[in-house]
Design a protein around this motif. Structure first.
Motif, PDB file in Angstrom:
ATOM      1  N   SER A  10     -19.459  14.762 -20.040  1.00  0.00           N
ATOM      2  CA  SER A  10     -18.680  14.038 -19.016  1.00  0.00           C
ATOM      3  C   SER A  10     -18.042  12.756 -19.568  1.00  0.00           C
ATOM      4  O   SER A  10     -17.017  12.312 -19.062  1.00  0.00           O
ATOM      5  CB  SER A  10     -19.571  13.695 -17.819  1.00  0.00           C
ATOM      6  OG  SER A  10     -20.697  12.946 -18.253  1.00  0.00           O
ATOM      7  N   GLY A  11     -18.647  12.152 -20.593  1.00  0.00           N
ATOM      8  CA  GLY A  11     -17.994  11.006 -21.220  1.00  0.00           C
ATOM      9  C   GLY A  11     -18.043   9.720 -20.427  1.00  0.00           C
ATOM     10  O   GLY A  11     -17.151   8.878 -20.542  1.00  0.00           O
ATOM     11  N   THR A  12     -19.068   9.512 -19.597  1.00  0.00           N
ATOM     12  CA  THR A  12     -19.140   8.246 -18.852  1.00  0.00           C
ATOM     13  C   THR A  12     -19.462   7.091 -19.783  1.00  0.00           C
ATOM     14  O   THR A  12     -18.996   5.970 -19.582  1.00  0.00           O
ATOM     15  CB  THR A  12     -20.186   8.303 -17.717  1.00  0.00           C
ATOM     16  OG1 THR A  12     -21.469   8.578 -18.269  1.00  0.00           O
ATOM     17  CG2 THR A  12     -19.814   9.359 -16.688  1.00  0.00           C
ATOM     18  N   ASN A  13     -20.207   7.362 -20.849  1.00  0.00           N
ATOM     19  CA  ASN A  13     -20.435   6.301 -21.855  1.00  0.00           C
ATOM     20  C   ASN A  13     -19.130   5.977 -22.563  1.00  0.00           C
ATOM     21  O   ASN A  13     -18.790   4.825 -22.793  1.00  0.00           O
ATOM     22  CB  ASN A  13     -21.491   6.754 -22.862  1.00  0.00           C
ATOM     23  CG  ASN A  13     -22.898   6.596 -22.321  1.00  0.00           C
ATOM     24  OD1 ASN A  13     -23.394   5.485 -22.182  1.00  0.00           O
ATOM     25  ND2 ASN A  13     -23.524   7.699 -21.971  1.00  0.00           N
ATOM     26  N   MET A  89     -23.669  16.328 -28.669  1.00  0.00           N
ATOM     27  CA  MET A  89     -24.868  17.150 -28.670  1.00  0.00           C
ATOM     28  C   MET A  89     -25.114  17.912 -29.966  1.00  0.00           C
ATOM     29  O   MET A  89     -25.731  18.962 -29.968  1.00  0.00           O
ATOM     30  CB  MET A  89     -24.794  18.150 -27.499  1.00  0.00           C
ATOM     31  CG  MET A  89     -24.977  17.486 -26.154  1.00  0.00           C
ATOM     32  SD  MET A  89     -26.590  16.651 -26.118  1.00  0.00           S
ATOM     33  CE  MET A  89     -26.612  16.085 -24.437  1.00  0.00           C
ATOM     34  N   THR A 107     -26.652   6.961 -28.822  1.00  0.00           N
ATOM     35  CA  THR A 107     -27.385   6.455 -27.668  1.00  0.00           C
ATOM     36  C   THR A 107     -28.233   7.588 -27.107  1.00  0.00           C
ATOM     37  O   THR A 107     -27.789   8.743 -27.036  1.00  0.00           O
ATOM     38  CB  THR A 107     -26.434   5.895 -26.590  1.00  0.00           C
ATOM     39  OG1 THR A 107     -27.201   5.548 -25.443  1.00  0.00           O
ATOM     40  CG2 THR A 107     -25.340   6.862 -26.204  1.00  0.00           C
ATOM     41  N   PRO A 109     -31.165   8.695 -24.023  1.00  0.00           N
ATOM     42  CA  PRO A 109     -31.685   8.276 -22.712  1.00  0.00           C
ATOM     43  C   PRO A 109     -33.209   8.282 -22.604  1.00  0.00           C
ATOM     44  O   PRO A 109     -33.799   8.927 -21.730  1.00  0.00           O
ATOM     45  CB  PRO A 109     -31.062   9.305 -21.763  1.00  0.00           C
ATOM     46  CG  PRO A 109     -31.005  10.546 -22.585  1.00  0.00           C
ATOM     47  CD  PRO A 109     -30.716  10.083 -24.001  1.00  0.00           C
ATOM     48  N   HIS A 166     -32.034  10.242 -14.815  1.00  0.00           N
ATOM     49  CA  HIS A 166     -30.990  10.194 -15.842  1.00  0.00           C
ATOM     50  C   HIS A 166     -29.810   9.350 -15.367  1.00  0.00           C
ATOM     51  O   HIS A 166     -29.272   8.539 -16.125  1.00  0.00           O
ATOM     52  CB  HIS A 166     -30.523  11.605 -16.230  1.00  0.00           C
ATOM     53  CG  HIS A 166     -29.805  11.633 -17.551  1.00  0.00           C
ATOM     54  ND1 HIS A 166     -29.438  12.793 -18.173  1.00  0.00           N
ATOM     55  CD2 HIS A 166     -29.391  10.634 -18.372  1.00  0.00           C
ATOM     56  CE1 HIS A 166     -28.823  12.501 -19.308  1.00  0.00           C
ATOM     57  NE2 HIS A 166     -28.777  11.197 -19.454  1.00  0.00           N
ATOM     58  N   LYS A 170     -28.451   6.146 -17.138  1.00  0.00           N
ATOM     59  CA  LYS A 170     -27.059   6.084 -17.612  1.00  0.00           C
ATOM     60  C   LYS A 170     -26.381   4.784 -17.181  1.00  0.00           C
ATOM     61  O   LYS A 170     -25.509   4.272 -17.883  1.00  0.00           O
ATOM     62  CB  LYS A 170     -26.268   7.310 -17.154  1.00  0.00           C
ATOM     63  CG  LYS A 170     -26.602   8.572 -17.945  1.00  0.00           C
ATOM     64  CD  LYS A 170     -25.829   9.791 -17.471  1.00  0.00           C
ATOM     65  CE  LYS A 170     -24.432   9.824 -18.022  1.00  0.00           C
ATOM     66  NZ  LYS A 170     -23.743  11.101 -17.720  1.00  0.00           N
ATOM     67  N   GLU A 173     -27.534   2.500 -19.709  1.00  0.00           N
ATOM     68  CA  GLU A 173     -27.036   2.966 -21.018  1.00  0.00           C
ATOM     69  C   GLU A 173     -25.604   2.504 -21.267  1.00  0.00           C
ATOM     70  O   GLU A 173     -25.267   2.008 -22.339  1.00  0.00           O
ATOM     71  CB  GLU A 173     -27.111   4.489 -21.055  1.00  0.00           C
ATOM     72  CG  GLU A 173     -26.658   5.113 -22.331  1.00  0.00           C
ATOM     73  CD  GLU A 173     -26.881   6.618 -22.327  1.00  0.00           C
ATOM     74  OE1 GLU A 173     -26.704   7.265 -21.281  1.00  0.00           O
ATOM     75  OE2 GLU A 173     -27.257   7.141 -23.383  1.00  0.00           O
TER      76      GLU A 173
HETATM   77  C1  GRF Z   1     -26.067  10.325 -22.049  1.00  0.00           C
HETATM   78  O1  GRF Z   1     -27.164   9.881 -21.260  1.00  0.00           O
HETATM   79  C2  GRF Z   1     -26.514  10.512 -23.476  1.00  0.00           C
HETATM   80  O2  GRF Z   1     -27.477   9.571 -23.897  1.00  0.00           O
HETATM   81  C3  GRF Z   1     -27.150  11.878 -23.400  1.00  0.00           C
HETATM   82  O3  GRF Z   1     -26.308  12.636 -22.557  1.00  0.00           O
HETATM   83  C4  GRF Z   1     -25.637  11.731 -21.663  1.00  0.00           C
HETATM   84  C5  GRF Z   1     -24.150  11.931 -21.854  1.00  0.00           C
HETATM   85  O4  GRF Z   1     -23.497  11.335 -20.782  1.00  0.00           O
HETATM   86  N1  GRF Z   1     -27.242  12.488 -24.719  1.00  0.00           N
HETATM   87  P1  GRF Z   1     -21.886  11.079 -20.840  1.00  0.00           P
HETATM   88  O5  GRF Z   1     -21.269  12.312 -21.498  1.00  0.00           O
HETATM   89  O6  GRF Z   1     -21.669   9.843 -21.648  1.00  0.00           O
HETATM   90  O7  GRF Z   1     -21.518  10.913 -19.392  1.00  0.00           O
END
Ligand code: GRF
Length: 199
Positions: A10-13, A89, A107, A109, A166, A170, A173
């Motif tokens: 999803s790329g929220t980070n 991943m 990163t 979780p 999670h 996040k 995070e």
């Molecule tokens: C994050 O919590 C990361 O640490 C874990 O998967 C999630 C990915 O979230 N490996 P996003 O793709 O950044 O929304």
């Protein structure tokens, strides 16, 4: 500093970093976003921000090492000073680490070394810990085993589902990632007692 961000979902980070790097004072800009698969929200977020994207899929290569070398070569095209894995991943192999070891952070979780691997939040709930959290670390050849750069604790509620925990993790995070990457590129960082600066 030039950042390449690697995503798988999803790329929220990534979005948090896109928002932060939009401000010139942050000290870094994202020069490309890479993924191991197509058709994910993370890539669409980069496209919306006008940032170049690339996809390097394991199934397009004879061997895992070939994929790893291809990923390293593709990232190198953008000449990053720092590579950030944000929900990417796949494990980076020898070729990638030869090029980016020491300036490749991930990163996770959970509060490493507790609960490494693909299911940090689930494992924390199953164990019954009262505190979990998030870890930013420098990737080494192991699984979630590299030196820790920063951590934040997140409470586990008694009735937490995996998703609820999670999502709470996040939130912390994204903040830890933006704050820590910004500090790393502006001031450098210490890992295993050694000061590392990003040119
Ligand atoms: C994050 O919590 C990361 O640490 C874990 O998967 C999630 C990915 O979230 N490996 P996003 O793709 O950044 O929304």
């Amino acid at each position: 500093a030039r950042l390449v961000v690697l995503v798988s979902g999803s790329g929220t980070n990534l979005q948090a970093l896109l928002d932060a790097t939009g401000d010139a004072s942050y000290g870094a800009r994202i020069v490309a976003v890479g993924a191991d698969r197509t058709d994910i929200e993370g890539l669409r977020r980069a496209e919306r921000a006008g940032i170049p994207t690339f996809v390097v899929r394991v199934k397009d290569y004879e061997t895992r090492d070939d994929w790893d070398a291809a990923l390293a070569a593709k990232v190198a095209e953008y000449e990053p000073e720092l590579v950030v894995s944000a929900g990417f991943m796949k494990l980076a192999g020898k070729a990638f680490l030869e090029l980016y070891g020491g300036r490749f952070v991930n990163t996770h979780p959970a509060l490493l070394p507790s609960f490494p691997g693909m299911h940090g939040p689930r494992d924390a709930i199953e164990y019954g810990v009262k505190l979990s959290g998030v870890t930013l670390f420098v990737v080494d050849e192991g699984v979630d085993s590299g030196p820790v750069v920063a951590q934040a604790a997140v409470p586990v509620e008694d009735d937490d589902t995996v998703d609820a925990l999670h999502e709470r993790i996040k939130r912390a995070e994204r903040q830890l990632l933006v704050d820590t990457v910004g500090r790393m590129v502006r001031e450098g960082f210490t890992v295993n007692g050694r000061k590392v600066t990003i040119p």
